[in-house]
Enzyme design. Structure first.
Site, PDB file in Angstrom:
ATOM      1  N   LYS A 155      27.556  35.559  80.315  1.00 57.26           N
ATOM      2  CA  LYS A 155      28.896  35.865  79.828  1.00 57.26           C
ATOM      3  C   LYS A 155      28.861  36.276  78.365  1.00 57.26           C
ATOM      4  O   LYS A 155      29.522  37.231  77.955  1.00 57.26           O
ATOM      5  CB  LYS A 155      29.819  34.654  80.022  1.00 57.26           C
TER       6      LYS A 155
ATOM      7  N   GLY B 127      26.816  34.311  89.548  1.00 58.15           N
ATOM      8  CA  GLY B 127      27.886  33.677  90.317  1.00 58.15           C
ATOM      9  C   GLY B 127      28.083  34.296  91.689  1.00 58.15           C
ATOM     10  O   GLY B 127      27.128  34.498  92.442  1.00 58.15           O
ATOM     11  N   TYR B 128      29.336  34.603  92.004  1.00 57.28           N
ATOM     12  CA  TYR B 128      29.692  35.123  93.330  1.00 57.28           C
ATOM     13  C   TYR B 128      29.551  36.641  93.433  1.00 57.28           C
ATOM     14  O   TYR B 128      30.002  37.237  94.409  1.00 57.28           O
ATOM     15  CB  TYR B 128      31.135  34.709  93.680  1.00 57.28           C
ATOM     16  N   ASP B 129      28.932  37.267  92.443  1.00 59.77           N
ATOM     17  CA  ASP B 129      28.802  38.732  92.445  1.00 59.77           C
ATOM     18  C   ASP B 129      28.216  39.312  93.739  1.00 59.77           C
ATOM     19  O   ASP B 129      28.668  40.366  94.183  1.00 59.77           O
ATOM     20  CB  ASP B 129      27.964  39.208  91.243  1.00 59.77           C
TER      21      ASP B 129
ATOM     22  N   ASP C 239      38.123  30.820  80.914  1.00 62.44           N
ATOM     23  CA  ASP C 239      37.830  30.174  82.188  1.00 62.44           C
ATOM     24  C   ASP C 239      38.063  31.240  83.236  1.00 62.44           C
ATOM     25  O   ASP C 239      39.024  31.997  83.172  1.00 62.44           O
ATOM     26  CB  ASP C 239      38.709  28.958  82.429  1.00 62.44           C
TER      27      ASP C 239
ATOM     28  N   HIS D  81      37.169  41.667  85.727  1.00 64.01           N
ATOM     29  CA  HIS D  81      38.230  40.774  85.247  1.00 64.01           C
ATOM     30  C   HIS D  81      37.989  40.388  83.791  1.00 64.01           C
ATOM     31  O   HIS D  81      38.893  40.403  82.976  1.00 64.01           O
ATOM     32  CB  HIS D  81      38.261  39.518  86.130  1.00 64.01           C
ATOM     33  N   ARG D  82      36.735  40.025  83.474  1.00 63.11           N
ATOM     34  CA  ARG D  82      36.425  39.596  82.110  1.00 63.11           C
ATOM     35  C   ARG D  82      36.601  40.736  81.130  1.00 63.11           C
ATOM     36  O   ARG D  82      37.110  40.546  80.030  1.00 63.11           O
ATOM     37  CB  ARG D  82      35.002  39.025  82.051  1.00 63.11           C
TER      38      ARG D  82
ATOM     39  N   ASN E 227      27.162  29.908  79.061  1.00 64.01           N
ATOM     40  CA  ASN E 227      26.683  30.874  80.047  1.00 64.01           C
ATOM     41  C   ASN E 227      26.182  32.138  79.321  1.00 64.01           C
ATOM     42  O   ASN E 227      26.973  32.925  78.798  1.00 64.01           O
ATOM     43  CB  ASN E 227      27.865  31.189  80.992  1.00 64.01           C
TER      44      ASN E 227
ATOM     45  N   LYS F 277      29.693  47.079  86.081  1.00 67.39           N
ATOM     46  CA  LYS F 277      30.513  45.873  86.294  1.00 67.39           C
ATOM     47  C   LYS F 277      31.392  45.622  85.067  1.00 67.39           C
ATOM     48  O   LYS F 277      32.584  45.354  85.192  1.00 67.39           O
ATOM     49  CB  LYS F 277      29.627  44.657  86.575  1.00 67.39           C
TER      50      LYS F 277
HETATM   51  P1  ITT Z   1      31.198  28.292  80.865  1.00 67.87           P
HETATM   52  O1  ITT Z   1      32.244  27.326  81.377  1.00 67.87           O
HETATM   53  O2  ITT Z   1      30.115  27.621  80.070  1.00 67.87           O
HETATM   54  O3  ITT Z   1      31.770  29.450  80.127  1.00 67.87           O
HETATM   55  P2  ITT Z   1      30.812  28.917  83.637  1.00 67.87           P
HETATM   56  O4  ITT Z   1      29.655  29.458  84.409  1.00 67.87           O
HETATM   57  O5  ITT Z   1      31.345  27.595  84.074  1.00 67.87           O
HETATM   58  O6  ITT Z   1      30.440  28.945  82.112  1.00 67.87           O
HETATM   59  P3  ITT Z   1      33.484  29.973  84.151  1.00 67.87           P
HETATM   60  O7  ITT Z   1      34.034  28.589  84.061  1.00 67.87           O
HETATM   61  O8  ITT Z   1      34.190  31.027  83.415  1.00 67.87           O
HETATM   62  O9  ITT Z   1      31.925  30.012  83.717  1.00 67.87           O
HETATM   63  O10 ITT Z   1      33.410  30.478  85.624  1.00 67.87           O
HETATM   64  C1  ITT Z   1      33.315  29.560  86.676  1.00 67.87           C
HETATM   65  C2  ITT Z   1      32.498  30.135  87.779  1.00 67.87           C
HETATM   66  O11 ITT Z   1      33.207  31.243  88.367  1.00 67.87           O
HETATM   67  C3  ITT Z   1      31.139  30.686  87.395  1.00 67.87           C
HETATM   68  O12 ITT Z   1      30.156  29.678  87.311  1.00 67.87           O
HETATM   69  C4  ITT Z   1      30.892  31.643  88.557  1.00 67.87           C
HETATM   70  O13 ITT Z   1      30.441  30.945  89.682  1.00 67.87           O
HETATM   71  C5  ITT Z   1      32.291  32.192  88.836  1.00 67.87           C
HETATM   72  N1  ITT Z   1      32.450  33.467  88.082  1.00 67.87           N
HETATM   73  C6  ITT Z   1      33.143  33.670  86.943  1.00 67.87           C
HETATM   74  N2  ITT Z   1      33.037  34.945  86.533  1.00 67.87           N
HETATM   75  C7  ITT Z   1      32.239  35.566  87.435  1.00 67.87           C
HETATM   76  C8  ITT Z   1      31.725  36.876  87.566  1.00 67.87           C
HETATM   77  O14 ITT Z   1      31.958  37.832  86.669  1.00 67.87           O
HETATM   78  N3  ITT Z   1      30.947  37.149  88.603  1.00 67.87           N
HETATM   79  C9  ITT Z   1      30.663  36.201  89.519  1.00 67.87           C
HETATM   80  N4  ITT Z   1      31.076  34.948  89.458  1.00 67.87           N
HETATM   81  C10 ITT Z   1      31.868  34.617  88.428  1.00 67.87           C
END
Ligand code: ITT
Length: 191
Positions: free
Chosen positions: A13, A149-151, A69, A176-177, A10, A171
Site C-alpha cells: 500500500k 489481498g483479494y486481487d 481502511d 479504489h485506493r 502494508n 491497477k
Molecule cells: P494496514 O491496516 O496496515 O494498512 P491492511 O492489509 O490491514 O494494512 P486494510 O485494512 O486497508 O490493509 O485492508 C484490509 C484488507 O482488505 C487487506 O488485508 C486485503 O485483504 C483487502 N484489500 C484492501 N485493499 C485491497 C486491494 O487493493 N486489493 C486486494 N485486497 C485488498
C-alpha cells in the site's frame, strides 16, 4: 515538500500510494517513525477504523498523518468480508481468506462486489475523509500473481482481467485506493 506519516504496515500500500503522490510529498511508514504498536482497528466501519489510526498517531506523536481502511464488500455475503477483510478466516493468511470467500460463494450466481477505501487525514488539527470505490465481480478461481489481498479473484467492471493480472500501473490507475488517494492529493495540492 511535506512529510506525512502513512499509518500502515502494508508495504504494498505504501508503494502504491507513494507512486501516486510522488513528487509532492514524502511519505513515512509506521516503521520509518519507529512505531511498532498494534494500532487498534475495532470500528464497525472503514471510516471508524481509518480515524482510529490517525487519532492514535496524532495523540501519541503529534504528527500529521493519514491512514486508510479498505476492504472488499461482496453483495451476496451482505457486505462481508468488509472491515474483516484482512482476517476473514481468523488469520491474515490470504490463501485461507480467499478460500473462505470462494467456498461461501460456491454455487452463488450473484457475484457483484466492490473494493472500498476510506482515508482519514489529520492535518493542522483538522480531520478530513476521502473515499474511493471500484465495482466488479468475484470469479470462482484465482487468476494472476501481482497486487495483494483479494486481487486474484476480483475483476473490475469493464475489464476481463483480475487486479492480480494487471500491472501495478494499471491497477493504480483505476483502484479504489487511487480514487481516494487522488482526492487526498487534490486536497493537499491546495494546501
Ligand atoms: P494496514 O491496516 O496496515 O494498512 P491492511 O492489509 O490491514 O494494512 P486494510 O485494512 O486497508 O490493509 O485492508 C484490509 C484488507 O482488505 C487487506 O488485508 C486485503 O485483504 C483487502 N484489500 C484492501 N485493499 C485491497 C486491494 O487493493 N486489493 C486486494 N485486497 C485488498
Amino acid at each position: 515538500m511535506l512529510e506525512l506519516v502513512f499509518a500502515t504496515n502494508n508495504a504494498h500500500k505504501l508503494e502504491e500510494v507513494q507512486a501516486m503522490v510522488n513528487d509532492n510529498f514524502v511519505l513515512k511508514s509506521l516503521k520509518d517513525i519507529g512505531c511498532t504498536d498494534d494500532i487498534p482497528e475495532t470500528g464497525e466501519t472503514f471510516a471508524e477504523n481509518a480515524k482510529q489510526k490517525t487519532d492514535y498517531l496524532a495523540n501519541k506523536y503529534g504528527l500529521y498523518c493519514f491512514g486508510d481502511d479498505s476492504g472488499l464488500e461482496i453483495d451476496a455475503l451482505n457486505g462481508e468480508p468488509g472491515v474483516y477483510s484482512a482476517r476473514y478466516s481468523g488469520s491474515r493468511d490470504m490463501e485461507k481468506n480467499i478460500e473462505l470467500v470462494l467456498s461461501k460463494l460456491a454455487g452463488v450466481n450473484e457475484r457483484t462486489a466492490r473494493f472500498k477505501t476510506i482515508i482519514s487525514l489529520y492535518l493542522n488539527e483538522k480531520q478530513h475523509f476521502f473515499e474511493g470505490a471500484i465495482e466488479g465481480v468475484i470469479i470462482d478461481e484465482l487468476r494472476g500473481t501481482s497486487g495483494f489481498g483479494y486481487d486474484p479473484i476480483f475483476i473490475p467492471n469493464g475489464y476481463d482481467r483480475t487486479f492480480a493480472e494487471m500491472s501495478n500501473e494499471q491497477k493504480n490507475s483505476i483502484s479504489h485506493r487511487s480514487i481516494a488517494v487522488g482526492k487526498l492529493a487534490d486536497f493537499l495540492k491546495k494546501f
